[in-house]
Motif scaffolding. Structure first.
Motif, mmCIF file in Angstrom:
data_model
loop_
_atom_site.group_PDB
_atom_site.id
_atom_site.type_symbol
_atom_site.label_atom_id
_atom_site.label_comp_id
_atom_site.label_asym_id
_atom_site.label_seq_id
_atom_site.Cartn_x
_atom_site.Cartn_y
_atom_site.Cartn_z
ATOM 1 N N PHE A 9 94.015 11.302 3.991
ATOM 2 C CA PHE A 9 94.933 11.326 2.844
ATOM 3 C C PHE A 9 94.184 11.078 1.542
ATOM 4 O O PHE A 9 94.461 11.718 0.513
ATOM 5 C CB PHE A 9 96.031 10.263 3.037
ATOM 6 C CG PHE A 9 97.073 10.642 4.045
ATOM 7 C CD1 PHE A 9 97.450 11.968 4.199
ATOM 8 C CD2 PHE A 9 97.687 9.689 4.843
ATOM 9 C CE1 PHE A 9 98.413 12.330 5.125
ATOM 10 C CE2 PHE A 9 98.654 10.040 5.779
ATOM 11 C CZ PHE A 9 99.017 11.378 5.924
ATOM 12 N N GLU A 10 93.215 10.166 1.600
ATOM 13 C CA GLU A 10 92.442 9.857 0.391
ATOM 14 C C GLU A 10 91.598 11.061 -0.030
ATOM 15 O O GLU A 10 91.472 11.360 -1.214
ATOM 16 C CB GLU A 10 91.538 8.641 0.669
ATOM 17 C CG GLU A 10 90.809 8.100 -0.550
ATOM 18 C CD GLU A 10 91.740 7.526 -1.577
ATOM 19 O OE1 GLU A 10 91.369 7.515 -2.772
ATOM 20 O OE2 GLU A 10 92.855 7.094 -1.199
ATOM 21 N N ARG A 11 91.010 11.761 0.971
ATOM 22 C CA ARG A 11 90.203 12.951 0.657
ATOM 23 C C ARG A 11 91.060 14.031 0.018
ATOM 24 O O ARG A 11 90.655 14.675 -0.949
ATOM 25 C CB ARG A 11 89.540 13.482 1.938
ATOM 26 C CG ARG A 11 88.546 14.611 1.706
ATOM 27 C CD ARG A 11 88.073 15.205 2.998
ATOM 28 N NE ARG A 11 89.174 15.869 3.711
ATOM 29 C CZ ARG A 11 89.631 17.087 3.393
ATOM 30 N NH1 ARG A 11 89.114 17.756 2.389
ATOM 31 N NH2 ARG A 11 90.618 17.623 4.087
ATOM 32 N N GLN A 56 92.524 16.100 -7.327
ATOM 33 C CA GLN A 56 92.117 15.660 -8.653
ATOM 34 C C GLN A 56 90.860 16.363 -9.151
ATOM 35 O O GLN A 56 90.514 16.237 -10.325
ATOM 36 C CB GLN A 56 91.880 14.140 -8.626
ATOM 37 C CG GLN A 56 93.140 13.332 -8.367
ATOM 38 C CD GLN A 56 92.844 11.856 -8.198
ATOM 39 O OE1 GLN A 56 91.673 11.465 -8.110
ATOM 40 N NE2 GLN A 56 93.888 11.056 -8.150
ATOM 41 N N ILE A 57 90.126 17.064 -8.259
ATOM 42 C CA ILE A 57 88.881 17.734 -8.656
ATOM 43 C C ILE A 57 89.213 19.016 -9.407
ATOM 44 O O ILE A 57 90.049 19.827 -8.975
ATOM 45 C CB ILE A 57 88.018 18.051 -7.418
ATOM 46 C CG1 ILE A 57 87.515 16.751 -6.793
ATOM 47 C CG2 ILE A 57 86.843 18.939 -7.779
ATOM 48 C CD1 ILE A 57 86.741 16.942 -5.512
ATOM 49 N N ALA A 73 85.260 17.506 -2.304
ATOM 50 C CA ALA A 73 85.917 16.261 -1.929
ATOM 51 C C ALA A 73 85.175 15.570 -0.793
ATOM 52 O O ALA A 73 85.120 14.337 -0.719
ATOM 53 C CB ALA A 73 87.367 16.539 -1.521
ATOM 54 N N ARG A 74 84.588 16.347 0.106
ATOM 55 C CA ARG A 74 83.874 15.783 1.235
ATOM 56 C C ARG A 74 82.443 15.365 0.863
ATOM 57 O O ARG A 74 81.963 14.317 1.305
ATOM 58 C CB ARG A 74 83.836 16.795 2.380
ATOM 59 C CG ARG A 74 83.273 16.228 3.671
ATOM 60 C CD ARG A 74 83.576 17.093 4.867
ATOM 61 N NE ARG A 74 82.995 18.420 4.742
ATOM 62 C CZ ARG A 74 83.699 19.543 4.559
ATOM 63 N NH1 ARG A 74 85.021 19.474 4.451
ATOM 64 N NH2 ARG A 74 83.117 20.712 4.465
ATOM 65 N N LEU A 75 81.763 16.180 0.031
ATOM 66 C CA LEU A 75 80.373 15.910 -0.327
ATOM 67 C C LEU A 75 80.220 15.063 -1.579
ATOM 68 O O LEU A 75 79.175 14.459 -1.796
ATOM 69 C CB LEU A 75 79.608 17.234 -0.528
ATOM 70 C CG LEU A 75 79.560 18.176 0.672
ATOM 71 C CD1 LEU A 75 78.882 19.476 0.291
ATOM 72 C CD2 LEU A 75 78.821 17.525 1.838
ATOM 73 N N GLY A 76 81.250 15.065 -2.419
ATOM 74 C CA GLY A 76 81.160 14.355 -3.690
ATOM 75 C C GLY A 76 81.204 15.340 -4.846
ATOM 76 O O GLY A 76 80.698 16.476 -4.735
ATOM 77 N N GLU A 77 81.786 14.911 -5.954
ATOM 78 C CA GLU A 77 81.940 15.823 -7.087
ATOM 79 C C GLU A 77 80.593 16.233 -7.677
ATOM 80 O O GLU A 77 80.466 17.304 -8.258
ATOM 81 C CB GLU A 77 82.804 15.164 -8.178
ATOM 82 C CG GLU A 77 84.267 14.995 -7.786
ATOM 83 C CD GLU A 77 85.108 14.517 -8.955
ATOM 84 O OE1 GLU A 77 85.040 15.170 -10.009
ATOM 85 O OE2 GLU A 77 85.799 13.510 -8.808
#
Length: 515
Positions: free
Chosen positions: A82-84, A90-91, A130-134
């Motif tokens: 859910f957080e991901r 938001q990205i 979202a998984r790797l980082g912005e």
């Protein structure tokens, strides 16, 4: 209807009342315990397995399943998902489809999946970020830039601190080269002041002389192929090197054997005369130097068949070529470990171990002033090195295959290279560019040589069994020297320009002179 038929018989159902199963099981187990106690006194005990079977296979273990821990783990994974998804919403992702594809490629992902549209592609990129980082794309760009910088650093020439003897040698070379460069420029100015008609007449006379060249003498030099030949500074002697390990000195023009030098045990790659040998008023450390495939380098005199000294430090790598500095104080050697060495014969030590070629260094030549030298390697590149500073001042890129021959022109700024790609290239040190490419032979070019005085013509030898003479100004062929039955390994011209010598795989060397 009879009275018997009107009577209905109802069978009363039997009702069985079960008590508590736990109570019954407890009673049965207590009964078993009493019996087992009695049997201990009367006979052998009942085994644990029999107790379990008599217990009706009821699990009476004290182990418990950690259901709460499993539930917590699943709950944590669900919260992370859910957080991901929240982060993914938001990205901000570009709406430009080309930029989205570019970002996917930077992340190492396929830019398009089957049946995927621009909106799906944006969603996939958003999920990846979202998984790797912005900042995943930025990190990838930084890693790529760092990798490119490392590759660039590997390609650049690097230097390391040298011994004190190297500083002494560099200062000495600078002091030697400056007056000689001044003298060369003065001679060029004098030559330039001559009338054009006079210079043209000289060139035409030389060309007629070269076109009339024919075989003057042919001599069997050894039992194995002859790999190298070199004239003495006074043009009265000729040195040859053979694959048998023997080096021989011959008289010119009679081609009579004067001395056999014994010391090498394998193929000899080259033998050269000291530039001050047989000159009055000049003291030379040795008369000749030779190198072989086992890495041995030997110095010789004309007084003995045995070597004067060994220059050690190359083994087990092959030494293909060597050359004396115009001053005669230094000896340069080409090694198959990808480096070339500079030896100071007065200090009796190696003063420079220069790397720069990514493959074996095959040939070397010094400028007439002694300030720079040029090397050619099996990496198809040539390099010009400033001996006074150690810098690579020119990178010669253009040959398609290995460079086997290189030579400086007497004018000090033209360089000729011969390659396995069957061509000879002329380079200008002032422009740092290739002036002309001569499609010279039908097979690899094994050696190139300028005329010692004036540099008015160039000699090339090749594995197509011929050697050729080329005009220096127009790069036109003047003469083809045909006569060998095998590939021509080397070619040289006498310092007085009276003779040309070729040596071949057919074990002979031939002396050429005008008719």
């Amino acid at each position: 209807m009879s009275d018997d038929e009107d009577i209905l018989y109802i069978k009363k159902q039997r009702t069985i009342h079960y008590g508590s199963l736990e109570e019954q099981e407890r009673t049965r187990l207590s009964t078993l315990a009493v019996k087992s106690g009695d049997s201990d006194d009367e006979g052998p005990s009942v085994s644990a397995g029999q107790q379990v079977s008599e217990a009706g296979n009821v699990n009476i273990s004290d182990e418990y399943m950690e259901l709460e821990e499993e539930m917590n783990r699943d709950r944590q994974a669900l919260l992370e998902e859910f957080e991901r998804r929240k982060r993914a919403r938001q990205i901000n992702v570009s709406t430009d489809d080309e930029e989205v594809k570019r970002n996917l490629r930077q992340l190492g992902e396929p830019i398009c999946l089957f049946g995927e549209g621009p909106a799906d592609r944006r969603s996939r990129l958003r999920d990846l970020l979202a998984r790797l980082g912005e900042d995943a794309i930025k990190k990838k760009q930084e890693e790529e830039e760092e990798r490119m910088q490392q590759e660039k650093d590997q390609e650049t020439t690097w230097y390391h601190e040298g011994p004190e003897a190297l500083k002494v040698s560099r200062l000495w070379i600078a002091a030697y080269s400056l007056p000689h460069a001044k003298q060369r420029l003065e001679e060029a100015r004098i030559e330039q002041e001559l009338p054009e008609a006079t210079r043209t007449a000289r060139r035409q006379e030389l060309q007629k002389k070269l076109q009339a060249v024919s075989i003057y003498c042919s001599q069997i030099g050894d039992t194995r192929p002859i790999s190298y030949c070199h004239f003495s500074p006074d043009s009265k002697m000729l040195a040859t090197a053979s694959w048998s390990g023997l080096c021989k000195v011959w008289s010119v023009p009679n081609c009579e054997l004067m001395l056999t030098l014994r010391g090498h045990n394998c193929n000899v790659g080259a033998i050269v005369f000291h530039p001050h040998a047989f000159k009055e008023g000049e003291n030379s450390v040795c008369t000749l130097a030779s190198c072989a495939a086992d890495g041995s380098v030997k110095l010789w005199t004309m007084e003995s068949e045995d070597p004067l000294a060994d220059v050690e430090g190359h083994a087990p790598h092959r030494v293909s070529r060597l050359a004396f500095h115009p001053s005669g104080r230094f000896l340069g050697t080409c090694c198959f470990d990808g480096s070339w060495r500079l030896w100071d014969l007065e200090q009796c030590q190696e003063v420079l171990h220069q790397e720069g070629h990514c493959k074996p260094v095959y040939c070397i030549s010094y400028q007439i002033d002694g300030s720079v030298c040029a090397t050619g390697g099996l990496d198809a590149f040539g390099r010009v090195w400033d001996l006074r500073t150690g810098r690579c001042v020119m990178f010669m890129e253009g040959h398609l295959k290995s460079v086997y021959g290189i030579d400086f022109s007497p004018n000090g700024y033209h360089i000729a290279t011969g390659s396995e790609d069957n061509t000879c290239k002329i380079w200008d040190l002032r422009r740092r560019a290739c002036l002309y490419t001569i499609p010279s032979h039908m097979n690899l070019v094994s050696q190139v040589k300028y005329q010692y005085v004036g540099g008015n013509f160039i000699l090339t030898s090749s594995y197509d069994n011929t050697a050729k003479v080329w005009s220096n100004k127009t790069w036109q062929p003047l003469k083809t020297l045909s006569g060998h039955d095998g590939k021509v390994m080397c070619v040289d011209v006498s310092p007085d320009s009276q003779y040309i010598v070729t040596c071949s795989y057919d074990r002979t060397f031939k002396l050429w002179a005008p008719e």
